[in-house]
Motif scaffolding. Structure first.
Motif, mmCIF file in Angstrom:
data_model
loop_
_atom_site.group_PDB
_atom_site.id
_atom_site.type_symbol
_atom_site.label_atom_id
_atom_site.label_comp_id
_atom_site.label_asym_id
_atom_site.label_seq_id
_atom_site.Cartn_x
_atom_site.Cartn_y
_atom_site.Cartn_z
ATOM 1 N N ASP A 57 36.774 -5.487 -4.473
ATOM 2 C CA ASP A 57 36.667 -6.924 -4.251
ATOM 3 C C ASP A 57 35.673 -7.475 -5.265
ATOM 4 O OD1 ASP A 57 38.360 -6.888 -2.025
ATOM 5 O OD2 ASP A 57 36.701 -6.474 -0.650
ATOM 6 N N ASP A 58 35.969 -8.649 -5.798
ATOM 7 C CA ASP A 58 35.052 -9.272 -6.757
ATOM 8 C C ASP A 58 33.651 -9.428 -6.181
ATOM 9 O OD1 ASP A 58 37.044 -9.401 -8.656
ATOM 10 O OD2 ASP A 58 37.506 -11.520 -8.286
ATOM 11 N N SER A 59 33.561 -9.661 -4.892
ATOM 12 C CA SER A 59 32.256 -9.862 -4.248
ATOM 13 C C SER A 59 31.384 -8.607 -4.304
ATOM 14 C CB SER A 59 32.436 -10.302 -2.801
ATOM 15 O OG SER A 59 33.116 -9.294 -2.061
ATOM 16 N N ASP A 60 31.979 -7.436 -4.537
ATOM 17 C CA ASP A 60 31.225 -6.179 -4.627
ATOM 18 C C ASP A 60 30.811 -5.849 -6.057
ATOM 19 O OD1 ASP A 60 31.141 -5.480 -1.918
ATOM 20 O OD2 ASP A 60 33.141 -4.587 -2.005
ATOM 21 N N ASP A 62 28.813 -7.523 -8.254
ATOM 22 C CA ASP A 62 27.637 -8.229 -8.762
ATOM 23 C C ASP A 62 26.825 -7.285 -9.654
ATOM 24 O OD1 ASP A 62 25.289 -9.620 -9.209
ATOM 25 O OD2 ASP A 62 24.663 -9.642 -7.109
ATOM 26 N N GLN A 65 23.604 -5.823 -8.481
ATOM 27 C CA GLN A 65 23.661 -4.803 -7.432
ATOM 28 C C GLN A 65 24.166 -3.457 -7.958
ATOM 29 O OE1 GLN A 65 22.486 -5.430 -4.301
ATOM 30 N NE2 GLN A 65 21.913 -7.405 -5.167
#
Length: 82
Positions: A57-60, A62, A65
């Protein structure tokens, strides 16, 4: 696949994008210290997705992080354990 086997396979993919061999890459290494800049990071994500038949997922993804090899291993294991 056992956890150590997974880690080894993930590190193998990481080293395929890095100028360093798998034996020279440890979990504590920062990606930048093993030659993975922002462009190589994209190449690495695609290589891991292809190698393990997963889609992050794009949200993972970053960059703040995903700093160390361990961060990449943990993220990949999260998807493999789904």
């Amino acid at each position: 696949m056992k956890s150590m086997d997974k880690k080894y396979e993930i590190i193998k993919v990481i080293s395929s994008v890095s100028p360093f061999s798998g034996e020279d890459v440890s979990l504590e290494d920062e990606l930048a210290s093993i030659g993975i800049d922002s462009l190589k990071r994209v190449e690495l994500i695609v290589a891991i997705e292809d190698a393990f038949n997963i889609i992050f997922d794009d949200s993972d993804l970053d960059p703040g992080q995903l700093v160390t090899v361990s961060d990449i291993v943990q993220l990949t294991e999260k998807y493999l354990n789904r």
